[in-house]
Design an enzyme around this catalytic site. Sequence first.
Site, PDB file in Angstrom:
ATOM      1  CB  CYS A  50      -0.915   0.016   1.230  1.00 41.56           C
ATOM      2  SG  CYS A  50      -2.239  -1.197   1.155  1.00 41.56           S
ATOM      3  CG  ASN A  51       3.063   1.838   3.208  1.00 38.52           C
ATOM      4  OD1 ASN A  51       3.825   0.925   2.912  1.00 38.52           O
ATOM      5  ND2 ASN A  51       2.466   1.911   4.389  1.00 38.52           N
ATOM      6  N   GLY A 115       3.352  -6.187  11.421  1.00 36.86           N
ATOM      7  CA  GLY A 115       3.875  -7.458  10.935  1.00 36.86           C
ATOM      8  C   GLY A 115       3.348  -7.893   9.591  1.00 36.86           C
ATOM      9  N   GLY A 192     -14.037  -5.907  -0.226  1.00 33.45           N
ATOM     10  CA  GLY A 192     -12.822  -6.625  -0.605  1.00 33.45           C
ATOM     11  C   GLY A 192     -12.652  -7.859   0.271  1.00 33.45           C
ATOM     12  CG  MET A 196      -5.520  -4.063   4.275  1.00 34.47           C
ATOM     13  SD  MET A 196      -4.228  -3.988   5.533  1.00 34.47           S
ATOM     14  CE  MET A 196      -2.834  -3.502   4.519  1.00 34.47           C
TER      15      MET A 196
END
Length: 574
Positions: A50-51, A115, A192, A196
């Site tokens: 994501c980042n 984690g 979703g 995640m």
Amino acid sequence: MSLLVVGLSHRSAPVSVLERASLSADAQVKLLQDTVAAEPAAEAAVLATCNRIELYADVDKFHAGVAELSTLLAQHSGVGLEELTPYLYVHYEDRAVHHLFSVACGLDSMVVGEGQILGQIKDSLAKAQDLHTAGRLLNDLFQQALRVGKRAHSETGIDRAGQSLVTFGLQQLARGGDVPAWAAGKKALVIGAGSMSSLAAATLARAGVAEIVVANRTFERAERLAEILNQAEDAEVVARAVPMESVAVELTRADVAVSCTGATGLVLTAEAVAATVRGRVPDAGAAPGADAPLGAGEVPPRSGSGAAQAATAPVEEDACPLDLSAVQPGFSVMGEAAVAGMDAATLEQHAVWVDKGTVVQRREDARSAAEADAELIGALAATVATVGRIPERRRPEPVDEAVRPEPVLFLLDLAMPRDIDAAAHRLAGVRLVDIESLAEASADAPMAADVDQVRRIVADEVAAFGAAQRAAHITPTVVALRTMAADVVAGEIARLEGRLPGLDDKHRAEITQTVKRVVDKLLHAPTVRVKQLAAEPGGAGYADALRTLFDLDPETVASVSRAEDTHEKNREPR
């Protein structure tokens, strides 16, 4: 060959750039294939989360490798190279190893200590192995990174330094309060069914929400996640699955929604969110100003500015803050600012009260009357010396802005690129937390004392990995040397049998064994010592020295290396 990583993350680039540069699964595959097809690179792996977006490669030339990897990242991300370059970082050899180990331990995460990155590193290695782009170096590197990350979490309290991105996001929705108390009894919608989203659903279930609805484009995956939630022993929650088309309806029933999909466009627009809260909160008019909260169901404008609108609005004479009767005509805006103590921009908004009407007219007059301005400013300064300053009319008492209603819909957007329109955060009754706001909130998060211990672990592991790699670099040369020695022994035994044809088997075996022991003893100390020396910094030259001293065939050494790479390329991640 040497390890090189080129990438960008939340630490180097704004979320808007990361969002545009995100790679789809197909783009990651094509990037890996194109990287190993490029001249400088022999191996490649992509770590896309994501980042962060990082491309790891084993290259034979540093500058050519940086240029090639940067160009490939730009091509496959869709962001131009010139725009992307200022946000890229480059790590080489030991620094590249240190970076990946730090990432694996959660030291480089948006939320320190989380984690989830370990699973993402494992997935990256598995993808590179499936595509046969990971050789000995990247297999060793990524598997060691997984071990280092696990060690950091088991030997230290790094988990206390931060929470998972999901937990941190829920804490932001609860404004730092107790998440279970905030979540108790709420109805949640999870959009979703990936890793995640599954983590978000499990976290919400443990936090005590009453119901979880899972929506996914593949309905079977949504059903599977709902089934897992219903069977969980540590949470009492009712979970059910719905198709993606039911999101709009389910959102009207939800108190909190978490979205993390792989969609390239918005899953929830501001208009859609506005429709779901319409009627759920009292009408709240927007307070003046660009940042005023909007009423329930009112969507913020997408173009124009408050200043532009204010300039076209009718102005009442009584609203002017200055007593113009005490001011001599014809002075400039900057003269007003100097005397009245108000900035020029503010005075421009009130320029219509001054002789000659408009700001444009007054600016033209100012350009043609610079000398007059100086005289008038001097005259005004004299007036100030006499009366103190230009008298101002009493301004009206400030009006309290409408209180923003308490949120009735909490939105957590964990997707990159974003799933939920950022404009939704201005809707009354809505609280939105996304990757960008999480980055801002975590910037000032306190660092736990355990972070220092993890950094020491990373430093030790980097040194050990470097030593192992340098030692491994000389192994093919040592193997080739021992192979050559074995060939010499075999040749000499064959020559002895030709000269002594009557030699019985017992004596032949004894002689053969003796010659082998002599050769082994002669080679033992040099080969052990050369491995030790090669493991030290700057020890790479010992392999070249060994090949030169014993006149080893380069092709023999290369064939040993190829055999090792073939064995390593298909090893499974641990």
